[in-house]
Design a protein around this motif. Structure first.
Motif, mmCIF file in Angstrom:
data_model
loop_
_atom_site.group_PDB
_atom_site.id
_atom_site.type_symbol
_atom_site.label_atom_id
_atom_site.label_comp_id
_atom_site.label_asym_id
_atom_site.label_seq_id
_atom_site.Cartn_x
_atom_site.Cartn_y
_atom_site.Cartn_z
ATOM 1 N N ILE A 58 4.500 -7.223 -6.438
ATOM 2 C CA ILE A 58 3.920 -5.917 -6.737
ATOM 3 C C ILE A 58 3.916 -5.045 -5.489
ATOM 4 O O ILE A 58 4.177 -3.842 -5.547
ATOM 5 C CB ILE A 58 2.488 -6.072 -7.296
ATOM 6 C CG1 ILE A 58 2.525 -6.764 -8.644
ATOM 7 C CG2 ILE A 58 1.806 -4.730 -7.417
ATOM 8 C CD1 ILE A 58 1.173 -6.919 -9.272
ATOM 9 N N MET B 10 4.578 -3.631 -12.944
ATOM 10 C CA MET B 10 3.586 -4.577 -12.442
ATOM 11 C C MET B 10 3.490 -5.853 -13.249
ATOM 12 O O MET B 10 3.027 -6.867 -12.757
ATOM 13 C CB MET B 10 2.196 -3.913 -12.467
ATOM 14 C CG MET B 10 2.010 -2.929 -11.366
ATOM 15 S SD MET B 10 0.432 -2.098 -11.363
ATOM 16 C CE MET B 10 -0.648 -3.177 -12.107
ATOM 17 N N ARG B 11 3.898 -5.792 -14.496
ATOM 18 C CA ARG B 11 3.622 -6.903 -15.402
ATOM 19 C C ARG B 11 4.328 -8.169 -14.976
ATOM 20 O O ARG B 11 5.507 -8.149 -14.630
ATOM 21 C CB ARG B 11 4.034 -6.529 -16.809
ATOM 22 C CG ARG B 11 3.420 -7.409 -17.867
ATOM 23 C CD ARG B 11 3.699 -6.895 -19.254
ATOM 24 N NE ARG B 11 2.919 -5.725 -19.551
ATOM 25 C CZ ARG B 11 3.432 -4.589 -20.002
ATOM 26 N NH1 ARG B 11 4.705 -4.504 -20.201
ATOM 27 N NH2 ARG B 11 2.665 -3.565 -20.243
ATOM 28 N N GLY B 12 3.614 -9.270 -15.021
ATOM 29 C CA GLY B 12 4.240 -10.565 -14.783
ATOM 30 C C GLY B 12 4.683 -10.802 -13.363
ATOM 31 O O GLY B 12 5.496 -11.683 -13.115
ATOM 32 N N LYS B 13 4.145 -10.053 -12.409
ATOM 33 C CA LYS B 13 4.609 -10.225 -11.039
ATOM 34 C C LYS B 13 3.514 -10.831 -10.189
ATOM 35 O O LYS B 13 2.333 -10.679 -10.458
ATOM 36 C CB LYS B 13 4.999 -8.880 -10.448
ATOM 37 C CG LYS B 13 6.225 -8.280 -11.084
ATOM 38 C CD LYS B 13 6.868 -7.284 -10.169
ATOM 39 C CE LYS B 13 8.284 -7.031 -10.617
ATOM 40 N NZ LYS B 13 8.544 -5.625 -10.824
ATOM 41 N N THR B 14 3.925 -11.489 -9.135
ATOM 42 C CA THR B 14 2.965 -11.992 -8.158
ATOM 43 C C THR B 14 2.552 -10.836 -7.251
ATOM 44 O O THR B 14 3.233 -9.806 -7.215
ATOM 45 C CB THR B 14 3.579 -13.097 -7.309
ATOM 46 O OG1 THR B 14 4.584 -12.509 -6.483
ATOM 47 C CG2 THR B 14 4.178 -14.174 -8.165
ATOM 48 N N PRO B 15 1.452 -10.998 -6.520
ATOM 49 C CA PRO B 15 1.012 -9.900 -5.648
ATOM 50 C C PRO B 15 2.087 -9.424 -4.667
ATOM 51 O O PRO B 15 2.224 -8.225 -4.421
ATOM 52 C CB PRO B 15 -0.179 -10.503 -4.903
ATOM 53 C CG PRO B 15 -0.696 -11.540 -5.810
ATOM 54 C CD PRO B 15 0.470 -12.074 -6.571
#
Lengths: 210, 295
Positions: free
Chosen positions: A182, A174-179
């Protein structure tokens, strides 16, 4: 349904099951019963990694089958494989010392392994190959739902290290991702209407300003 | 902006019912792509299970950026975040402050498990802890802050004498340089405990103070009272902040969030002009204050 990575472990368990027979209970393996009734065997030393099982052993009520509510066979086999692998090197003191609820919640640079005495020269950081095995273990999981089930069952059985491993794996996804990314990575359906989505994004943009 | 506030309240109502969405939307969860295998039990499984989410975010240290991102992913995640994750963020950043804000001293209604609910909602409180809203009048933009300090002593200076029984936390002013002006603007924010039962609210309602038409609470979107206009801004407030006399402005919303700004005076040598109302200035209260709040 058994994932390929645990073939070695299941073979070992099947051998134990065949050779051990039914009567060996005192000082023998623990029998964990999954939701569907299948029994997964776990040696006592490996069961020490689970706080729940450890307490049950100490209290003397670990004889017979131990039902694990909500766990399917595949997940239990994975958990058993993890425990068997890590059991020889398990250090309950070190595991408890790793702060899981840190205050303050931002990382402060401690000297490495502040809870233990370390030699001056930095030896091999992964002496038993455990971290590499863990990485392979996680990457061999068939899909996201297996990973989530692993976290749930490990939490149920109070195996802190495995919960950490699972949560770190999900957090890395999940880290550093846009919705949108994700949603793709974790296979979640988007149930917002376009207007609602725009509204929510505006509402939650504050954490990114400056 | 009013539409946004209504939507916020709808989401709040939906999540507080525990269903995690309105009736028509929960039917869509079953057919959604949650897992490859058919799930016979609860559709909120896997990553949507709130225990799993709480554990995962614990290992992320409840990073607010991650939380904001995850709120935009799906309705269910937003509902779980509103009920559990934002609350855990507040508790991890400011445990004593949250504990005193949610303590049911007066025993109004049923006692929730600590901490259960907070007036205005947990996302609003989390934003209040971590976001400086700037000053619209001086065209200072809001921004995400680092460490903020909230203090009950500061809050006391914002309460008029009659309302000294209320509990209010106020942050230190966040200083912003304004181009074209010599002085700095200080932006500050705060929160009441149990605002609905507070004397401040009783006074405001009793005076029939009008709600502002053009300003809204930047944290929960609710309507606000302008305290200076209502005659409820005491002198101790601008003295405490070190602002110019009377040149401060602050608003309190119906949920009990406070936000305001002031023109900060240049520090001169004549500090420490505390009178009777500023006697215990952070010396004894220092230990029991809200303390530092980190991002």
């Amino acid at each position: 349904m058994a994932p390929p990575a645990t073939d070695a472990a299941t073979t070992k368990q099947e051998q134990q099951h065949a050779a051990g027979g039914e009567g060996v209970e005192v000082g023998g393996d623990l029998r964990l019963v999954a939701e569907c009734g299948t029994v997964v065997r776990l040696s006592r030393s490996a069961a020490r990694m689970s706080t729940t099982l450890f307490d049950m052993i100490e209290a003397g009520c670990a004889e017979g089958g131990i039902p694990i509510k909500g766990a399917d066979v595949g997940t239990l086999r994975l958990v058993a494989a993890y425990c068997e692998k890590h059991a020889p090197h398990y250090d309950p003191v070190a595991s408890a010392a790793r702060l899981r609820d840190p205050f303050p919640p931002f990382p402060i640079e401690f000297t490495p392994a502040s809870y233990a005495v370390k030699p001056v020269t930095q030896l091999d950081p992964d002496p038993h190959g455990l971290e590499a095995w863990d990485r392979k273990f996680i990457s061999d999981l068939p899909d996201n739902s297996a990973l989530f089930n692993l976290i749930i069952v490990a939490n149920l059985m109070a195996i802190e290290d495995l919960v950490d491993l699972g949560c770190t794996a999900v957090a890395d996804k999940m880290r550093g991702k846009t919705p949108d990314e994700i949603r793709v990575a974790l296979d979640i359906e988007n149930d917002y209407t376009p207007e609602q989505e725009a509204e929510v994004r505006r509402e939650n943009a504050w954490a990114f300003e400056d | 902006m009013s539409k946004g506030a209504r939507n916020t309240r709808q989401f709040l109502a939906a999540s507080s019912s525990g269903a995690g969405g309105s009736g028509s939307s929960s039917a869509s969860y079953g057919s959604g792509g949650i897992g490859a295998a058919a799930r016979t039990n609860d559709v909120n499984t896997g990553i949507l299970d709130e225990n799993v989410l709480a554990l995962v975010f614990r290992s992320l240290d409840f990073d607010p950026k991650m939380l904001c991102t995850v709120c935009c992913v799906s309705r269910r995640l937003r509902a779980v975040a509103e009920r559990v994750l934002w609350r855990e963020l507040c508790v991890s950043r400011a445990p004593r402050m949250v504990a005193s804000l949610t303590a049911t001293g007066a025993g109004a209604g049923g006692a929730p498990p600590a901490p259960g609910r907070v007036v205005g909602g947990w996302p609003a409180l989390a934003k209040l802890l971590l976001f400086c809203c700037g000053a619209a009048a001086a065209a200072v933009r809001g921004h995400f802050t680092g460490v903020s300090r909230f203090s009950k002593t500061s809050g006391r200076s914002f309460l008029s004498r009659r309302c000294r029984g209320d509990l209010l936390y106020v942050s230190d002013p966040c200083e912003h340089a304004v181009p074209g002006a010599d002085d700095d603007v200080g932006a500050y924010r705060g929160v009441f405990r149990g605002f609905t039962r507070s004397r401040t609210r009783a006074c405001l309602v009793g005076r029939q103070a009008p709600l502002e038409t053009r300003v809204r609470c930047p944290y929960c979107g609710a309507r606000v009272w302008r305290m200076v206009a209502a005659g409820m801004a005491p002198r101790s407030a601008w003295r405490r902040l070190g602002a110019y006399e009377g040149r401060l402005e602050y608003y309190v919303c119906v949920s009990g969030h406070l936000h305001g700004n002031c023109w900060l005076a240049r520090l001169t040598s004549s500090d420490g002009d505390s009178e009777d109302d500023d006697d215990d200035d952070a010396s004894t209260e220092g230990g029991s204050d809200g303390g530092l709040v980190a991002p």
